[in-house]
Design a protein around this motif. Structure first.
Motif, mmCIF file in Angstrom:
data_model
loop_
_atom_site.group_PDB
_atom_site.id
_atom_site.type_symbol
_atom_site.label_atom_id
_atom_site.label_comp_id
_atom_site.label_asym_id
_atom_site.label_seq_id
_atom_site.Cartn_x
_atom_site.Cartn_y
_atom_site.Cartn_z
ATOM 1 N N LYS A 142 0.864 -1.107 -0.090
ATOM 2 C CA LYS A 142 0.033 0.055 -0.086
ATOM 3 C C LYS A 142 1.019 1.386 0.028
ATOM 4 C CE LYS A 142 -3.483 -2.538 2.431
ATOM 5 N NZ LYS A 142 -4.434 -2.538 3.810
ATOM 6 N N ILE A 143 0.693 2.252 -0.925
ATOM 7 C CA ILE A 143 1.241 3.376 -0.983
ATOM 8 C C ILE A 143 0.766 4.316 0.197
ATOM 9 C CG2 ILE A 143 1.928 5.475 -2.359
ATOM 10 C CD1 ILE A 143 1.921 3.750 -4.891
ATOM 11 N N GLU A 144 1.366 4.905 0.957
ATOM 12 C CA GLU A 144 0.993 5.587 2.084
ATOM 13 C C GLU A 144 1.306 6.794 2.244
ATOM 14 O OE1 GLU A 144 1.050 3.550 5.713
ATOM 15 O OE2 GLU A 144 -0.179 1.666 4.883
ATOM 16 N N LEU A 145 2.556 7.218 1.643
ATOM 17 C CA LEU A 145 3.281 8.476 1.770
ATOM 18 C C LEU A 145 4.045 8.691 0.543
ATOM 19 C CD1 LEU A 145 3.448 10.791 3.914
ATOM 20 C CD2 LEU A 145 5.743 9.567 4.583
ATOM 21 N N LEU A 146 4.101 9.930 -0.134
ATOM 22 C CA LEU A 146 4.809 10.403 -1.166
ATOM 23 C C LEU A 146 5.445 11.469 -0.749
ATOM 24 C CD1 LEU A 146 2.125 10.062 -3.982
ATOM 25 C CD2 LEU A 146 4.026 8.407 -3.654
ATOM 26 N N ALA A 147 6.737 11.802 -1.246
ATOM 27 C CA ALA A 147 7.542 13.015 -0.694
ATOM 28 C C ALA A 147 7.229 14.032 -1.964
ATOM 29 C CB ALA A 147 8.966 12.785 -0.531
ATOM 30 N N VAL A 148 6.677 15.366 -1.463
ATOM 31 C CA VAL A 148 6.535 16.424 -2.542
ATOM 32 C C VAL A 148 7.676 17.598 -1.915
ATOM 33 C CG1 VAL A 148 5.081 18.049 -3.160
ATOM 34 C CG2 VAL A 148 4.138 15.852 -2.753
ATOM 35 N N GLY A 177 -10.371 12.285 1.716
ATOM 36 C CA GLY A 177 -10.652 10.954 1.231
ATOM 37 C C GLY A 177 -9.616 9.816 1.167
ATOM 38 N N SER A 178 -8.442 10.379 1.055
ATOM 39 C CA SER A 178 -7.456 9.366 0.487
ATOM 40 C C SER A 178 -6.686 8.714 1.750
ATOM 41 C CB SER A 178 -6.298 10.206 -0.046
ATOM 42 O OG SER A 178 -5.141 9.719 -0.609
ATOM 43 N N ALA A 179 -6.348 7.373 1.316
ATOM 44 C CA ALA A 179 -5.649 6.420 2.078
ATOM 45 C C ALA A 179 -3.847 6.856 2.182
ATOM 46 C CB ALA A 179 -5.655 5.119 1.851
ATOM 47 N N CYS A 180 -3.517 7.827 1.119
ATOM 48 C CA CYS A 180 -2.070 8.026 0.886
ATOM 49 C C CYS A 180 -2.057 9.442 1.307
ATOM 50 C CB CYS A 180 -1.692 7.705 -0.676
ATOM 51 S SG CYS A 180 0.114 8.039 -0.819
ATOM 52 N N SER A 181 -0.823 9.841 2.037
ATOM 53 C CA SER A 181 -0.414 11.301 2.416
ATOM 54 C C SER A 181 0.635 11.701 1.500
ATOM 55 C CB SER A 181 -0.293 11.326 3.780
ATOM 56 O OG SER A 181 -1.452 10.892 4.683
#
Length: 123
Positions: free
Chosen positions: A4-10, A48-52
């Motif tokens: 599960k993708i849970e966190l993306l760096a921006v 509504g997202s499961a990914c932050s």
């Protein structure tokens, strides 16, 4: 095994400006912790997202504004476009394709986002 993708760096140049921008378009400010003088952890989640996302000023080698193509699925492209424009975000027009209706925008650093309204498949 689930992945599960849970966190993306921006990657951003100004943490406060970026946080204010994302909160203004409805992201939840989940965490804002200063770990040290050099490290600040700011995590935000789209509604509504499961990914932050985590705002990145020094976690990775990515330069501010270098992320393109983060995509969220939305219910209504027209409503999303109006919502963004009401908040002063440059976006649109709605891009009509056979695989969805898209709204594109960027954060203050130029990180690119796509909002996709799914359309019924007619194949």
């Amino acid at each position: 095994m689930d992945w599960k993708i849970e966190l993306l760096a921006v990657p951003v140049s100004d943490m406060d400006r970026a946080k204010d921008f994302y909160v203004s378009i409805g992201f939840s400010a989940d965490h804002d912790h200063r770990v040290s003088d050099d490290i600040r952890f700011v995590q935000l989640t789209p509604p509504g997202s499961a990914c932050s996302i985590v705002l990145d000023s020094n976690f990775t080698e990515m330069t501010a504004g270098s992320v393109k193509g983060i995509q969220c699925v939305i219910a209504d492209a027209d409503a999303a476009l109006a919502f963004l424009r009401e908040r002063g975000v440059e976006a649109g027009p709605v891009d009509e394709t056979p695989w969805g209706r898209f709204v594109y925008f960027s954060d203050p650093d130029g990180n690119g986002w796509a909002l996709q309204q799914l359309v019924p498949y007619e194949g």
